[in-house]
Design an enzyme around this catalytic site. Structure first.
Site, PDB file in Angstrom:
ATOM      1  N   ALA A  14       0.994  -1.356   0.235  1.00 56.98           N
ATOM      2  CA  ALA A  14      -0.178  -0.523   0.382  1.00 56.98           C
ATOM      3  C   ALA A  14       0.707   1.087   0.433  1.00 56.98           C
ATOM      4  O   ALA A  14       0.150   2.360   0.226  1.00 56.98           O
ATOM      5  CB  ALA A  14      -1.011  -0.297   1.402  1.00 56.98           C
ATOM      6  N   ASN A  24       1.577  -3.626   7.892  1.00 54.97           N
ATOM      7  CA  ASN A  24       1.741  -3.889   7.099  1.00 54.97           C
ATOM      8  C   ASN A  24       3.334  -2.549   6.614  1.00 54.97           C
ATOM      9  O   ASN A  24       4.011  -2.998   6.442  1.00 54.97           O
ATOM     10  CB  ASN A  24       1.430  -4.766   6.422  1.00 54.97           C
ATOM     11  CG  ASN A  24       1.402  -5.716   6.894  1.00 54.97           C
ATOM     12  OD1 ASN A  24       1.555  -7.063   7.139  1.00 54.97           O
ATOM     13  ND2 ASN A  24      -0.527  -5.674   6.861  1.00 54.97           N
ATOM     14  N   HIS A  34      -1.396   6.870   3.918  1.00 56.75           N
ATOM     15  CA  HIS A  34      -0.007   6.658   4.398  1.00 56.75           C
ATOM     16  C   HIS A  34       0.401   7.559   4.086  1.00 56.75           C
ATOM     17  O   HIS A  34       1.122   8.190   3.134  1.00 56.75           O
ATOM     18  CB  HIS A  34       0.069   5.364   3.397  1.00 56.75           C
ATOM     19  CG  HIS A  34      -0.556   4.200   3.707  1.00 56.75           C
ATOM     20  ND1 HIS A  34      -1.129   2.804   5.537  1.00 56.75           N
ATOM     21  CD2 HIS A  34      -1.848   3.141   3.323  1.00 56.75           C
ATOM     22  CE1 HIS A  34      -1.915   2.264   4.734  1.00 56.75           C
ATOM     23  NE2 HIS A  34      -2.378   2.295   3.460  1.00 56.75           N
TER      24      HIS A  34
HETATM   25  N1  LIG Z   1       2.133  -5.232   2.296  1.00 55.95           N
HETATM   26  C1  LIG Z   1       0.747  -4.469   2.469  1.00 55.95           C
HETATM   27  O1  LIG Z   1       1.258  -2.790   2.636  1.00 55.95           O
HETATM   28  C2  LIG Z   1      -0.143  -4.963   2.968  1.00 55.95           C
HETATM   29  C3  LIG Z   1      -0.457  -6.410   3.160  1.00 55.95           C
HETATM   30  N2  LIG Z   1      -1.295  -6.458   3.416  1.00 55.95           N
HETATM   31  C4  LIG Z   1      -1.547  -7.859   3.560  1.00 55.95           C
HETATM   32  O2  LIG Z   1      -1.777  -9.227   3.317  1.00 55.95           O
HETATM   33  C5  LIG Z   1      -2.436 -10.515   3.110  1.00 55.95           C
HETATM   34  C6  LIG Z   1      -3.386 -10.374   2.780  1.00 55.95           C
HETATM   35  O3  LIG Z   1      -4.463  -9.397   2.691  1.00 55.95           O
HETATM   36  P1  LIG Z   1      -6.169  -9.939   2.700  1.00 55.95           P
HETATM   37  O4  LIG Z   1      -6.269 -10.619   0.626  1.00 55.95           O
HETATM   38  O5  LIG Z   1      -6.675  -8.192   2.093  1.00 55.95           O
HETATM   39  O6  LIG Z   1      -6.863 -10.473   3.684  1.00 55.95           O
HETATM   40  P2  LIG Z   1      -8.187 -11.491   2.978  1.00 55.95           P
HETATM   41  O7  LIG Z   1      -8.242 -10.839   4.774  1.00 55.95           O
HETATM   42  O8  LIG Z   1      -9.074 -10.378   1.779  1.00 55.95           O
HETATM   43  O9  LIG Z   1      -7.973 -12.546   2.584  1.00 55.95           O
HETATM   44  C7  LIG Z   1      -6.602 -13.633   3.154  1.00 55.95           C
HETATM   45  C8  LIG Z   1      -6.772 -14.704   2.544  1.00 55.95           C
HETATM   46  O10 LIG Z   1      -5.589 -15.436   3.333  1.00 55.95           O
HETATM   47  C9  LIG Z   1      -5.972 -16.493   3.644  1.00 55.95           C
HETATM   48  N3  LIG Z   1      -5.409 -17.391   4.798  1.00 55.95           N
HETATM   49  C10 LIG Z   1      -5.306 -16.704   6.423  1.00 55.95           C
HETATM   50  N4  LIG Z   1      -4.593 -17.166   6.699  1.00 55.95           N
HETATM   51  C11 LIG Z   1      -3.477 -18.223   6.181  1.00 55.95           C
HETATM   52  C12 LIG Z   1      -2.603 -18.862   7.043  1.00 55.95           C
HETATM   53  N5  LIG Z   1      -2.130 -19.405   7.897  1.00 55.95           N
HETATM   54  N6  LIG Z   1      -2.097 -20.127   5.433  1.00 55.95           N
HETATM   55  C13 LIG Z   1      -2.471 -19.822   4.244  1.00 55.95           C
HETATM   56  N7  LIG Z   1      -3.832 -19.195   4.383  1.00 55.95           N
HETATM   57  C14 LIG Z   1      -4.594 -18.150   4.978  1.00 55.95           C
HETATM   58  C15 LIG Z   1      -7.899 -16.805   3.965  1.00 55.95           C
HETATM   59  O11 LIG Z   1      -8.157 -18.240   3.898  1.00 55.95           O
HETATM   60  P3  LIG Z   1      -9.476 -18.310   4.053  1.00 55.95           P
HETATM   61  O12 LIG Z   1      -9.481 -18.033   2.429  1.00 55.95           O
HETATM   62  O13 LIG Z   1      -9.374 -20.138   3.670  1.00 55.95           O
HETATM   63  O14 LIG Z   1      -9.709 -18.092   5.397  1.00 55.95           O
HETATM   64  C16 LIG Z   1      -8.134 -15.941   3.245  1.00 55.95           C
HETATM   65  O15 LIG Z   1      -8.251 -16.434   1.495  1.00 55.95           O
HETATM   66  C17 LIG Z   1      -3.446  -9.544   4.729  1.00 55.95           C
HETATM   67  O16 LIG Z   1      -2.091 -10.302   5.717  1.00 55.95           O
HETATM   68  C18 LIG Z   1      -2.505  -8.391   4.815  1.00 55.95           C
HETATM   69  O17 LIG Z   1      -2.669  -7.746   6.296  1.00 55.95           O
HETATM   70  C19 LIG Z   1      -2.597  -6.385   3.016  1.00 55.95           C
HETATM   71  C20 LIG Z   1      -3.083  -4.839   2.844  1.00 55.95           C
HETATM   72  C21 LIG Z   1      -1.480  -4.189   2.459  1.00 55.95           C
HETATM   73  O1  LIG Z   2      -3.358   0.144   3.408  1.00 55.16           O
HETATM   74  C1  LIG Z   2      -3.295  -0.996   3.616  1.00 55.16           C
HETATM   75  O2  LIG Z   2      -3.879  -1.620   2.230  1.00 55.16           O
HETATM   76  C2  LIG Z   2      -3.112  -2.025   4.511  1.00 55.16           C
HETATM   77  C3  LIG Z   2      -2.208  -1.516   5.158  1.00 55.16           C
HETATM   78  O3  LIG Z   2      -2.726   0.024   5.835  1.00 55.16           O
HETATM   79  C4  LIG Z   2      -1.301  -1.751   6.002  1.00 55.16           C
HETATM   80  O4  LIG Z   2      -0.921  -3.130   6.462  1.00 55.16           O
HETATM   81  O5  LIG Z   2      -0.624  -1.136   6.549  1.00 55.16           O
END
Ligand SMILES: NC(=O)C1=CN([C@@H]2O[C@H](COP(=O)(O)OP(=O)(O)OC[C@H]3O[C@@H](n4cnc5c(N)ncnc54)[C@H](OP(=O)(O)O)[C@@H]3O)[C@@H](O)[C@H]2O)C=CC1
Ligand SMILES: O=C([O-])CC(=O)C(=O)O
EC number: 1.4.1.21
Length: 267
Positions: free
Chosen positions: A124, A190, A220
């Protein structure tokens, strides 16, 4: 290129769709998902997702050309570390997981053992290239502010101080360093973790998190100062239609990183 997805949520769905035009160069061969959310709603997890086999753990020896983690902090130790050990290059979205010293050490050790790398998605945020270059010359301070609408903080510690939907003015819900921010707000910090890893580290990066009823974007803001001068970068991200905590651009950062692997130029 054979690609394994970890996660089938907001980011994975958008990445899957955006990569469709490139199926001649890459194939998504396996999806690993927790199934926890679906099971808790009384439904079994389907054996396929968009036609791709779904697994509870990495299939076979876990070998593929690229593993993309788009799941949750827990997935880093569970799936990324074993894949790295097997020599599989990995992308990580759940960068906040690296705030836990033992997870960061496990990722480093596994990458070294497998002779490969874990690439952190820009997600993000942007300006990480400038921040990382500035860090070489020496950074004096880095302050990250994450500001989101109250609904984006639902289900987090922010709710401990009262109902979020009754907020009428911007409210600081966290002030401290990036390590504490990432450990306390794993789904919303994150960016704090990514900024920390590009700049002055988890303990020296100052973080302010705000629940703000006056914004409809995930805002952000990075302010940094050092021997290079000053940097001030602010992104006003529209949220993903599938997850208000996640900015839409986070999925597109993954697509860009995948396409970088198959294109002649990298920016
Ligand atoms: N780096 C960055 O800037 C950002 C990072 N993120 C991070 O990215 C990740 C994904 O975000 P988002 O797609 O919005 O999340 P969602 O909640 O929409 O989806 C998460 C998915 O991951 C699966 N899941 C959860 N835990 C596990 C595990 N231990 N092993 C395998 N699968 C798992 C879930 O499975 P099921 O459907 O079967 O429950 C679901 O399908 C999050 O950790 C979020 O914090 C998000 C935004 C920005
Ligand atoms: O904005 C986003 O996509 C998620 C976010 O803030 C974070 O994980 O730090």
């Amino acid at each position: 290129m054979h690609v394994t997805f970890i996660g089938a949520g907001a980011i994975a769905s958008e990445v899957f769709t955006r990569l469709e035009p490139y199926r001649n160069a890459l194939e998504i061969t396996a999806i690993v998902r927790s199934g926890a959310a679906t099971a808790s709603r009384g439904r079994a997890v389907d054996s396929t997702w968009r036609g791709v086999p779904v697994h509870a753990a990495l299939p076979g020896h876990g070998y593929c050309d690229l593993l993309i983690e788009m799941a949750a902090d827990s997935a880093v130790l569970q799936h990324v570390v074993p894949a790295l050990r097997n020599g599989v290059p990995c992308f990580i979205c759940s960068v906040g997981a690296l705030a836990a010293p033992e997870v960061q050490a496990a990722v480093r050790g596994a990458a070294q053992q497998g002779g490969t790398t874990a690439q952190l998605m820009t997600g993000a945020i942007g300006a990480l290239d400038a921040l990382a270059a500035a860090a070489v010359g020496g950074l004096v301070s880095v302050h990250y502010t994450g500001r989101k609408p109250p609904r984006a903080w639902a289900g987090t510690l922010a709710e401990a101080n009262g109902p979020l939907d009754s907020l009428t003015s911007p409210t600081i819900i966290f002030e401290g360093n990036a390590r504490d921010a990432a450990l306390k707000y794993p789904l919303n910090a994150n960016v704090a973790a990514t900024v920390a890893l590009s700049g002055v580290g988890f303990d020296k990066t100052r973080v302010t998190l705000v629940a703000d009823p006056c914004v409809d974007c995930n805002v952000h803001h990075i302010e940094a100062a050092g021997s290079f001068g000053r940097l001030d970068f602010c992104a006003h991200n529209l949220p993903s239609p599938d997850n208000p905590k996640t900015s839409a651009i986070a999925a597109w950062s993954v697509v860009r990183a995948v396409l970088d692997r198959v294109s002649a130029f990298r920016s």
